[in-house]
Design an enzyme around this catalytic site. Sequence first.
Site: not given
Length: 500
Positions: A270-274
């Site tokens: 997901s976006k939270r990981h880059g």
Amino acid sequence: HPNSPWIFNLLSHFKKIVMVRLRFAPSPTGFLHIGGLRTALFSWLFARQKQGSFIFRLEDTDRNRLVEAAESNLLKMLEWAGLDIDEGPGIGGEFGPYRQSERLEIYRDHVDRLLEQGDAYPCFCSEERLEKLKTFQRSEGLTPRYDNHCRKLQKKEVDTKIQSGEKHVIRMKIPENQETFRLNDLVRGTVAIESTQVEDQVILKSDGFPTYHLAVVVDDHLMQISHVVRGEEWLPSFPKHLLLYRYFGWEPPDFIHLPLILNEERAKLSKRHGAVSVEEFRERGYLPQALLNFIALLGWNPGDDREVLSLEEMVDEFRFERVSKSGAVFDREKLNWMNQQYLLKLPEEEYFRMIDDVIQKGDYHDQDPGKIRQAAEILKTRLVTLSDLNQKLGLFFEENPEIKDLQAIEVLKEENSKTVLKEFLQQAENLDQLTSENLGQLVKSVQKSTGIKGRGLWMPLRCAITREVSGPELPAMLDFFGGEKCLHLIRQALENPSLN
Ligand code: GLU
């Protein structure tokens, strides 16, 4: 005459064997995600391998989640990646329109057919009632599902409600007798789901738009799609789709459900990981071929240990049977490595064309183009992504490039390093000019007089001139800077107070 259903089915079965047609059917709810690109790539690879067609269909029936620029972004990113489209919005084709929002009449006709056949029914339940039902079911520890309230309404009642303009949706019927739905997935083999797991799905919303389930079946059939490739999140929906195929008397296409893409902690990417959007990877300077190659290996392999495969090789080698069932880990280090492999192979001219944009956006765009080219050439093998270039150009164009590399600082602080650099400067004075040709000779002579050799000899020079332990090769730097500037950089390093 293809009027009788069995003949028609036989014909479509035959066509499917002869003609492969795959579609990429994104919803315009955001920018193209890495997972979307993989779905598109696998469909495209198979279509190209079989000389079939690759179709782009926009699934824009969820009016609340539309993102204005999404359609153009999706198309732009596919183009950037080099996945050419045979049929689609703005491209045309025999089976259009290719935006679902432009096919509402088609869906309405099909829904009417289901209503006539008794395979669907209008549902008048209010949001409120459905919400209450859900809350109640949850409190009882049940999985929330529609209780088929409106399925039991009498025809007369239904007619009156519709005539008085009461707001309603249309739901499809799940058979009352329990049944096991079996799907033969080309990746997973037989997948079975019980009908009790499925509810009477809404197929037409009160705004006249179909839901995904109806639209996908109708369109895949009418567009003569032979293979449906999609994410595994759609697996639980297939009983609904199989039922719709049955109600319409159509033969379903083949299905391929792709495994999830996971982050390094094995959770859903997901976006939270880059970065997860293709756009971001493009902006960070990844090459399209490298990104495609990397993505192809997320859940697929050519059956041996080859990792770097050209698009042509992938077209030849791609097999659904080699797609894995389990989640694929998105390893950013590997993507970087892959990008470097492609940078190394990139022909000079193409490289210069690609970096043009990067340089225009950076601090050094007004430097002499010839010098920029020369520096970019030296750096080509040292980049991870194209956007690294601007920061690395500092070494070539700054008057006094900063030494940021901690290892280089350590090296330059050593006494031996200072001895080497001082001796180098002194002996260089006896030369007419320091060049890449006489550099080797000079270093040898420094070795003789200092007794320092190997790494201890070359490393201080490299750190002083390139400001990094793994900076570019010294002869190339000499050619770029000329002897005087190199000696100047060495003097600077020796005089730098933070290194003393
Ligand atoms: N519109 C769906 C999505 O974006 C497509 C799923 C499918 O390919 O059937 O996930």
